[in-house]
Design a protein around this motif. Structure first.
Motif, PDB file in Angstrom:
ATOM      1  N   CYS A  35       0.829  -1.216   0.000  1.00  0.00           N
ATOM      2  CA  CYS A  35       0.000   0.000   0.000  1.00  0.00           C
ATOM      3  C   CYS A  35       0.862   1.264   0.000  1.00  0.00           C
ATOM      4  O   CYS A  35       0.558   2.243  -0.694  1.00  0.00           O
ATOM      5  N   LYS A  92       3.913   1.643  -1.133  1.00  0.00           N
ATOM      6  CA  LYS A  92       4.574   1.823  -2.431  1.00  0.00           C
ATOM      7  C   LYS A  92       3.582   2.295  -3.490  1.00  0.00           C
ATOM      8  O   LYS A  92       3.931   3.112  -4.353  1.00  0.00           O
ATOM      9  N   GLN A  93       2.370   1.792  -3.436  1.00  0.00           N
ATOM     10  CA  GLN A  93       1.349   2.265  -4.376  1.00  0.00           C
ATOM     11  C   GLN A  93       1.023   3.729  -4.134  1.00  0.00           C
ATOM     12  O   GLN A  93       0.834   4.497  -5.085  1.00  0.00           O
ATOM     13  N   LYS A 111       3.764   5.721  -5.629  1.00  0.00           N
ATOM     14  CA  LYS A 111       3.661   5.694  -7.089  1.00  0.00           C
ATOM     15  C   LYS A 111       2.570   6.637  -7.583  1.00  0.00           C
ATOM     16  O   LYS A 111       2.712   7.268  -8.640  1.00  0.00           O
ATOM     17  N   ASN A 112       1.494   6.758  -6.807  1.00  0.00           N
ATOM     18  CA  ASN A 112       0.369   7.620  -7.189  1.00  0.00           C
ATOM     19  C   ASN A 112       0.518   9.051  -6.673  1.00  0.00           C
ATOM     20  O   ASN A 112      -0.433   9.839  -6.729  1.00  0.00           O
TER      21      ASN A 112
END
Length: 418
Positions: A366, A368-369, A372-373
């Motif tokens: 979560c 890392k996502q 990324k976002n």
């Protein structure tokens, strides 16, 4: 490859007091006829097992049980054009002596993975796509399926796969778990026959695998427990979906009454009259287990059930007050992140923390996502401070070391300046 599988359900076919002597006296290589049971009311993949038995001094064909439901779809996948097959009694070293079942074997050209047809409508709800299912467990099952198709199955690699998979068994009613379990058990049995220095470890891995799998789904009540666990994960992971759903209703794009009717129609259209048992959770969960839906299909069923509860005011999708307060104090948000995006990330982190196994890995994913976002800053340092603030979102804190080892690659797993 040789496929070894249990013959179970013998108590339903033969006198129970005669089973221990019968099983103990079965000769190696005795023929077992396998008949596809196309009209079975409980399992569409059921396969009956028949043998020649002595009854009052005469040899008669008698049904002795069924192929274990875990293995029936794989046998059918390897012999799709047959309805009558012949297997043989076997007593492998990896077996546990029991007085209620025995094992048989059959040769397969290749360990074909059963391709179960999609039978659930995965369409949008109120024009909102269904949420993504938890990926970690699904990826592990897919790794097992992919490895089973390799040309060379090695003992050390199968054992490593079994050890990596330990946290994932017994947490899903999906057909994906059942298929992965069957493939892994079959591969462990196969490599055990090679008699390497890993033989004892492989034997123990197969027994542990069988125990953890069967214990989780042994009774309808056990299945209901797994279903409750999965529905909690589904609810936590659907927080963003419910935000969009509420917005659509508040904007007048649909109404609660229309949506309740739509969900009821969807649930009533479930195959094999599943809707008739929806109010009896143990029975419903047990039937879901035997349907072998994919993880995506299973979570769609859970989501529609949760939508009915939500529309009836039985569940809340809001963050608790302490988590809302922690959003303002969290110092690792990206400067451009909106409050809505921050809340969405927190809901996903809380859902990941609810997982019964490997929750630290799910939380790391979560994070890392979110990076990324562009919802969190690119570098989460000092890491100890980040974890301390992160725990303010959670009902139960995650351990810093556990999260650190799953967030950072091993080559960066040092405490210097982090």
């Amino acid at each position: 490859m040789t496929l070894v599988f249990p013959i179970v359900g013998m108590r339903h076919c033969l006198p129970e007091d005669a089973l221990p002597d019968l099983i103990a006296s079965l000769p190696l290589g005795a023929e077992v006829a396998l008949c596809y049971d196309k009209a079975n009311p409980y399992d569409r993949y059921a396969i009956q097992a028949w043998m020649d038995l002595s009854v009052d001094g005469a040899i008669q064909k008698k049904q002795v049980g069924y192929v274990s439901a875990d293995y029936a779809p794989i046998i059918r996948a390897n012999y799709p054009n047959d309805s009558l097959l012949y297997a043989h009694v076997v007593h492998p070293e990896t077996s546990v002596l029991e007085d209620s079942c025995f094992e048989a074997e059959i040769e397969v050209d290749k360990l074909e993975i059963p391709v179960l047809p999609q039978r659930i409508d995965l369409g949008e709800i109120a024009h909102i796509p269904l949420p993504m299912v938890p990926p970690v467990q699904q990826m592990q099952f897919e790794n097992i399926m992919a490895y089973s198709q390799t040309l060379s199955i090695e003992a050390d690699e199968v054992l490593a796969l079994a050890q990596q998979s330990v946290p994932y068994w017994g947490h899903s009613l999906s057909g994906d778990e059942r298929t992965a379990y069957t493939l892994l058990s079959t591969m462990l049995t196969f490599v055990h026959g090679k008699w390497t220095n890993l033989t004892e470890s492989i034997w123990q891995a197969r027994l542990d695998l069988a125990e953890s799998h069967h214990a989780a789904f042994h009774t309808p009540e056990c299945c209901a427990k797994v279903m409750h666990e999965e529905m909690q994960l589904c609810q936590q992971g659907a927080a963003s979906f419910f935000d969009q759903y509420k917005a659509a209703i508040d904007a007048g794009l649909t109404t609660r009454e229309q949506e309740l009717q739509a969900h009821q129609r969807w649930l009533m259209a479930l195959p094999d009259n599943l809707y008739a048992h929806v109010k009896d959770t143990p029975v419903f969960a047990s039937k879901l287990y035997y349907e072998r839906f994919s993880i995506e299909e299973l979570y769609a069923i859970y989501l529609h059930l949760l939508c009915v509860e939500w529309l009836n005011g039985q569940i809340s999708t809001h963050l608790p007050d302490f988590a809302e307060q922690a959003i303002a104090a969290f110092s690792f948000w990206a400067p451009s992140a909106s409050l809505a995006k921050k809340r969405e990330v927190v809901k996903k982190i809380r859902a990941a923390a609810m997982q019964p196994r490997e929750h630290a890995a799910a939380i790391a994913l979560c994070l890392k996502q979110a990076q990324k976002n562009n919802v969190m800053v690119p570098i989460l340092r000092p890491f100890a401070k980040m974890v301390k603030e992160l725990n303010n979102f959670l009902d139960h804190p995650v351990k810093e070391n556990s999260l650190r080892h799953r967030y950072f690659p091993k080559i960066h797993d040092a405490y210097d300046n982090v």
